[in-house]
Design an enzyme around this catalytic site. Structure first.
Site, PDB file in Angstrom:
ATOM      1  N   LYS A 133       0.839  -1.191   0.000  1.00  0.00           N
ATOM      2  CA  LYS A 133       0.000   0.000   0.000  1.00  0.00           C
ATOM      3  C   LYS A 133       0.878   1.246   0.000  1.00  0.00           C
ATOM      4  CE  LYS A 133      -3.831   1.925   2.826  1.00  0.00           C
ATOM      5  NZ  LYS A 133      -4.660   1.635   4.024  1.00  0.00           N
TER       6      LYS A 133
ATOM      7  N   SER B 284      -9.366   1.498   3.400  1.00  0.00           N
ATOM      8  CA  SER B 284      -8.602   2.355   2.517  1.00  0.00           C
ATOM      9  C   SER B 284      -7.637   1.591   1.620  1.00  0.00           C
ATOM     10  CB  SER B 284      -7.818   3.381   3.363  1.00  0.00           C
ATOM     11  OG  SER B 284      -6.933   2.734   4.254  1.00  0.00           O
TER      12      SER B 284
ATOM     13  N   SER C 188      -9.541  -1.055   7.526  1.00  0.00           N
ATOM     14  CA  SER C 188      -9.037  -0.988   6.156  1.00  0.00           C
ATOM     15  C   SER C 188      -8.347  -2.261   5.691  1.00  0.00           C
ATOM     16  CB  SER C 188      -8.067   0.186   6.025  1.00  0.00           C
ATOM     17  OG  SER C 188      -8.738   1.411   6.252  1.00  0.00           O
TER      18      SER C 188
END
Length: 599
Positions: free
Chosen positions: A75, A149, A173
């Site tokens: 990420k 997210s 997330s």
């Protein structure tokens, strides 16, 4: 050598053992990324020739490289030297000088980095579309949000582009995107994996999470990253998850029917009922509990002063360049300005109260099982209202890090409309292995394909059934067996189930006089003149073992037992004088069978 179709670790390892070159795996990964046609998954790709070179430079396979040749993604709020960190905000982007320890440990374990993935800007959101880059498309239905997210990481794994990917998880997330893309989402105990080198969202609550195709894969990746980082003040020691066997009769707390929220979605309710049936099918004992204190805790994260920590994380940037921030993200983070320092302390006091209120749930259960999300949310719903649908997605996730719990999202039976559904296992910090043990059994029993691929779940490798370094094996024969009245004493000490194995036929089992719960006495007799008695072996830390032994009442004690598998764990024994007048129940072969005969 043909490239392995499935990128799960078991399939990849088999292909490598048969002669597959990791460089060919890398070439196939980049071919799949190009064929996927989704520019929103990755923000930055490692140049293909660089990834091939990394594959060619791998050391020989060994115990020190458990992730040898496994492709992964990160990420883009986690630092990797040589690649920009954007946090999905181009004006915020910087060139890190150092790779985050979590990523560095994966590379040292032999994993091959492919690229950095898209996210809800500054890791604020559970929808995956709050990004100035093209949002990733949900792997199953582009009309549905991919979940955030950590949206790009989840979609990359679900579409078979990498074997696993790192996310971060503050409010869910690492779990919501897993549910929306039919993946395993492992959210470890806070501090187990260092967060140094991660752009903070809420620094006291952040953790690095793992998306993977199977629970064993997620546990292996997490174990490679786990360990104290002396430069990270929020890092702390703890056992990394391993692929242990679940107890034969795990006790799972589940929400009462009146506490369940599916936002009017009948298909979601039916999928949850199917997952509950899967849990029963693996032997779980289900105990309905009051979920309201957990749901009340969840409100503290965004409805109160805790949101100020998100403001603190990027205060310099948001005050200098507010127009560079996504409008919804800015609206949420700037909402912190209405709270005072006194409000923050009030929130901490309220959280302490909620932690006390929720604690009894863990005393008598192995874990709690909840739906991962109430229902899928569509892109159109988010366009009409960017806040409320996002909040609904966090119904069953927002309270976890606030209460210092660990969690594991696993796929379950699909909804009637063909969209994935799943459930999340939750337990107190430090019980990561217990969750992995339960989760691997649930995922395999659900029988769903891996991610959005047609790949079947590989056969479960043998579970680790012996104590790890620094643990002590304890053998129990009576009321401490799983599902029996005193088993909660082991769970309270964070013991983990290892194996069920009978003794050698050199023991007699007695039902001792006394009140409830009835207590057994195991007595060593001459070899071959006794019976094989059913037992369970559990692992405890030395401190927990000491506390357990200190509480054992006379006439019981702890000695060394001889089990049929050749092992010699410590276990319960009875003093010979105590069996006078006791009932010999050896013919039942175990305490559980004897107790059942009394019903």
């Amino acid at each position: 050598m043909p490239v392995a179709a499935s990128l799960d670790f078991t399939s990849l390892r088999a292909a490598y053992a048969a002669g597959l070159d990791p460089a060919d795996t890398v070439r196939e990964v980049y071919r799949r990324i190009a064929a996927a046609g989704d520019p929103g998954i990755f923000i930055t790709l490692v140049p293909e020739e660089s990834a091939i070179a990394a594959a060619g430079a791998l050391p020989d396979r060994s115990e020190s490289t458990p992730l040898w040749g496994v492709p992964f993604a990160v990420k883009d709020n986690i630092d990797v030297a040589g690649l920009p960190t954007t946090a999905a905000c181009p004006d915020f982007a910087y060139a890190p000088a150092e790779t985050a320890p979590a990523v560095a440990r994966l590379l040292a374990a032999g994993a091959i980095l492919i690229g950095k993935t898209n996210l809800d800007q500054f890791a604020t959101g559970l929808v995956g579309v709050r990004s100035p880059y093209p949002p990733p498309l949900n792997a199953f239905d582009p009309a549905v949000v991919p979940g955030g997210s950590s949206s790009g990481s989840a979609v990359a794994v679900a579409r078979g582009l990498v074997s696993f990917a790192l996310g971060t998880d503050t409010a869910g997330s690492g779990r919501v995107p897993a549910a929306l893309n039919n993946l395993v989402g492992l959210k470890p105990t806070l501090g187990l994996v260092p967060t140094r080198g991660v752009v903070p969202a809420c620094r006291t609550l952040d953790c690095v999470s793992v998306f993977a195709l199977t629970v064993d894969d997620a546990a292996a990746a997490c174990s490679a990253m786990a360990g104290v980082d002396p430069l990270d003040p929020y890092s702390r020691p703890g056992p990394a998850p391993t692929a242990s066997a679940p107890p034969p009769r795990p006790v799972l707390a589940i929400p009462r029917d009146e506490d369940l929220f599916f936002d009017g979605d009948a298909a979601a309710a039916l999928a949850w009922a199917a997952m509950v049936d899967v849990a029963r099918g693996v032997g779980a004992v289900l105990v309905p509990v009051d979920l309201r204190p957990f749901l009340e805790t969840a409100k503290l994260l965004y409805d109160g002063a805790f949101v100020a920590e998100r403001y603190a994380a990027i205060r310099g940037f948001i005050e200098a360049k507010p127009d560079s921030i996504h409008p919804v993200t800015r609206q949420i983070i700037e909402g912190a300005r209405r709270f005072s320092a006194a409000d923050a302390f009030d929130a901490r006091y309220r959280l302490a109260e909620m932690a006390r209120l929720t604690a009894p749930v863990w005393a008598g259960t192995d874990a709690m099982l909840v739906p991962s999300i109430p229902r899928p949310m569509t892109v159109a719903e988010l366009e009409a209202d960017p806040v409320v649908p996002n909040a609904k997605l966090g119904t069953y996730t927002n309270f976890v890090n606030l209460l210092d719990l660990c969690a594991l999202a696993v796929p379950g039976p699909f909804r009637l409309d063909g969209f994935p559904a799943g459930a999340t296992l939750i337990a107190p910090r430090g019980r990561d292995t217990a969750l992995a043990s339960l989760g691997r059994a649930l995922h395999a029993a659900a029988g769903t394909p891996l991610g959005k691929t047609a790949w079947p779940h590989p056969p479960l490798p043998p579970a680790v059934d012996c104590a790890a370094a620094g643990e002590i094996e304890l053998c129990v024969v009576g009321a401490h067996l799983s599902g029996m009245p005193l088993n909660h004493e082991l769970r309270t000490l964070d013991a983990r189930f290892l194996r069920a194995v009978p003794t050698e036929p050199s023991y007699a089992l007695y039902a001792l006089p006394g009140g409830a719960p009835r207590k057994p006495g195991l007595l060593r007799v001459k070899s071959g003149q006794g019976a094989a008695i059913a037992t369970e072996v559990w692992a405890l830390s030395p401190a927990a073992f000491g506390r357990f032994v200190a509480a054992i009442p006379s006439p019981l004690g702890v000695g060394t037992l001889q089990l049929a598998d050749g092992s010699r764990p410590k276990g319960f024994l009875v003093e010979p004088e105590a069996i006078a007048g006791a009932q010999d129940v050896s013919s039942f072969g175990g305490w559980r069978a004897f107790i059942s005969s009394l019903a």
